[in-house]
Design a protein around this motif. Structure first.
Motif, mmCIF file in Angstrom:
data_model
loop_
_atom_site.group_PDB
_atom_site.id
_atom_site.type_symbol
_atom_site.label_atom_id
_atom_site.label_comp_id
_atom_site.label_asym_id
_atom_site.label_seq_id
_atom_site.Cartn_x
_atom_site.Cartn_y
_atom_site.Cartn_z
ATOM 1 N N PHE A 38 7.114 33.282 49.554
ATOM 2 C CA PHE A 38 7.797 32.266 48.752
ATOM 3 C C PHE A 38 9.121 32.863 48.289
ATOM 4 C CE2 PHE A 38 3.252 31.789 48.268
ATOM 5 C CZ PHE A 38 3.035 30.426 48.359
ATOM 6 N N VAL A 39 10.206 32.154 48.478
ATOM 7 C CA VAL A 39 11.498 32.538 47.917
ATOM 8 C C VAL A 39 11.892 31.400 46.988
ATOM 9 C CG1 VAL A 39 13.911 33.102 48.403
ATOM 10 C CG2 VAL A 39 12.113 33.831 50.000
ATOM 11 N N PHE A 40 12.340 31.759 45.767
ATOM 12 C CA PHE A 40 12.561 30.721 44.771
ATOM 13 C C PHE A 40 13.664 31.134 43.801
ATOM 14 C CE2 PHE A 40 9.095 33.520 43.695
ATOM 15 C CZ PHE A 40 9.359 33.915 42.400
ATOM 16 N N PRO A 41 14.336 30.138 43.218
ATOM 17 C CA PRO A 41 15.334 30.435 42.188
ATOM 18 C C PRO A 41 14.641 30.785 40.879
ATOM 19 C CG PRO A 41 15.152 28.061 42.520
ATOM 20 C CD PRO A 41 14.240 28.709 43.525
ATOM 21 N N ALA A 42 15.247 31.692 40.140
ATOM 22 C CA ALA A 42 14.661 32.099 38.857
ATOM 23 C C ALA A 42 15.757 32.615 37.938
ATOM 24 C CB ALA A 42 13.612 33.184 39.077
ATOM 25 N N TYR A 43 15.522 32.451 36.658
ATOM 26 C CA TYR A 43 16.415 33.013 35.656
ATOM 27 C C TYR A 43 16.014 34.458 35.386
ATOM 28 C CZ TYR A 43 18.086 28.329 34.708
ATOM 29 O OH TYR A 43 18.649 27.089 34.839
ATOM 30 N N HIS A 44 16.981 35.295 35.090
ATOM 31 C CA HIS A 44 16.683 36.655 34.655
ATOM 32 C C HIS A 44 16.066 36.554 33.263
ATOM 33 C CE1 HIS A 44 18.660 38.986 37.844
ATOM 34 N NE2 HIS A 44 19.452 37.935 37.936
ATOM 35 N N SER A 45 14.908 37.170 33.090
ATOM 36 C CA SER A 45 14.127 36.974 31.861
ATOM 37 C C SER A 45 14.252 38.114 30.863
ATOM 38 C CB SER A 45 12.657 36.790 32.225
ATOM 39 O OG SER A 45 12.144 37.983 32.802
ATOM 40 N N GLU A 46 15.216 38.991 31.041
ATOM 41 C CA GLU A 46 15.342 40.112 30.118
ATOM 42 C C GLU A 46 15.545 39.623 28.684
ATOM 43 O OE1 GLU A 46 16.693 41.647 34.116
ATOM 44 O OE2 GLU A 46 16.909 39.803 32.995
ATOM 45 N N ARG A 47 14.964 40.347 27.763
ATOM 46 C CA ARG A 47 14.996 39.985 26.341
ATOM 47 C C ARG A 47 16.423 39.767 25.839
ATOM 48 N NH1 ARG A 47 11.814 43.792 22.143
ATOM 49 N NH2 ARG A 47 10.789 42.062 21.112
ATOM 50 N N ASN A 48 17.362 40.611 26.287
ATOM 51 C CA ASN A 48 18.732 40.489 25.796
ATOM 52 C C ASN A 48 19.407 39.192 26.250
ATOM 53 O OD1 ASN A 48 18.567 42.015 28.330
ATOM 54 N ND2 ASN A 48 20.784 42.054 28.256
ATOM 55 N N PHE A 49 18.840 38.476 27.217
ATOM 56 C CA PHE A 49 19.397 37.192 27.645
ATOM 57 C C PHE A 49 18.737 36.002 26.947
ATOM 58 C CE2 PHE A 49 20.089 39.484 31.872
ATOM 59 C CZ PHE A 49 21.386 39.830 31.551
ATOM 60 N N ALA A 50 17.641 36.245 26.234
ATOM 61 C CA ALA A 50 16.868 35.149 25.645
ATOM 62 C C ALA A 50 17.678 34.339 24.640
ATOM 63 C CB ALA A 50 15.603 35.696 24.980
ATOM 64 N N GLU A 51 18.359 35.008 23.730
ATOM 65 C CA GLU A 51 19.110 34.294 22.700
ATOM 66 C C GLU A 51 20.225 33.437 23.302
ATOM 67 O OE1 GLU A 51 21.109 35.089 18.310
ATOM 68 O OE2 GLU A 51 20.387 36.785 19.500
ATOM 69 N N GLU A 52 20.776 33.875 24.423
ATOM 70 C CA GLU A 52 21.841 33.125 25.107
ATOM 71 C C GLU A 52 21.296 32.003 25.983
ATOM 72 O OE1 GLU A 52 24.693 35.721 27.179
ATOM 73 O OE2 GLU A 52 23.598 37.379 26.253
ATOM 74 N N GLY A 53 19.990 31.874 26.075
ATOM 75 C CA GLY A 53 19.399 30.826 26.901
ATOM 76 C C GLY A 53 19.280 31.205 28.368
ATOM 77 N N ARG A 98 8.433 33.549 24.392
ATOM 78 C CA ARG A 98 9.036 34.486 23.430
ATOM 79 C C ARG A 98 8.681 34.078 22.003
ATOM 80 N NH1 ARG A 98 11.531 38.975 25.944
ATOM 81 N NH2 ARG A 98 11.879 38.329 28.086
ATOM 82 N N VAL A 99 8.633 35.079 21.141
ATOM 83 C CA VAL A 99 8.352 34.871 19.715
ATOM 84 C C VAL A 99 9.647 35.132 18.954
ATOM 85 C CG1 VAL A 99 6.989 35.616 17.738
ATOM 86 C CG2 VAL A 99 5.969 35.635 20.034
ATOM 87 N N LEU A 100 10.103 34.122 18.207
ATOM 88 C CA LEU A 100 11.309 34.271 17.391
ATOM 89 C C LEU A 100 10.971 34.989 16.090
ATOM 90 C CD1 LEU A 100 12.854 30.734 17.897
ATOM 91 C CD2 LEU A 100 13.454 32.850 19.063
#
Length: 130
Positions: A38-53, A98-100
């Motif tokens: 399976f090849v699929f699009p995905a967002y990078h899920s690193e914590r430092n990107f969470a606040e930026e969406g 994620r937990v805010l």
């Protein structure tokens, strides 16, 4: 089911936009099996990107699984493929929950503590997800 038939049926499947599903004969390694990639699009899920969406995106994430097809009819083959898709989606969900306010991911599948909290078997890295 014949492996050749399974490969043809899987290669006709479609899922979400941007996803590809490709099967190939795997009988040289394991009798009665196919490898499904399976090849699929995905967002990078690193914590430092969470606040930026999660602004960073890739179309090159992939997962690969072996599926026994010798005992399948077409509906069972499709169920097994969908089961692998559900494993991929679960893996992604565990990364993004994620937990805010800290953006901690309690079940992150790439972290030992997240694996333990989720209840993964000790040493089980069964997801071929990159």
């Amino acid at each position: 089911m014949e492996v050749k038939s399974a490969v043809q049926l899987v290669n006709q499947l479609q899922y979400k936009p941007g996803w590809t599903i490709e099967a190939e004969d795997n009988t040289k390694r394991f009798e009665g099996t196919v490898t499904v990639k399976f090849v699929f699009p995905a967002y990078h899920s690193e914590r430092n990107f969470a606040e930026e969406g999660y602004p960073r995106f890739t179309e090159g994430s992939w997962a690969e699984f072996r599926i026994i097809v010798a005992d399948c009819d077409d509906a069972e083959l499709y169920r097994r493929v969908l089961g692998k898709i559900m494993e991929i989606e679960l893996h992604e969900a565990r990364e993004f929950l994620r937990v805010l306010p800290t953006y901690w991911a309690p079940f992150h599948p790439h972290r030992v503590d997240g694996m333990k909290r989720w209840g993964d078997s000790e040493g089980d890295l069964s997801y071929g997800i990159v």
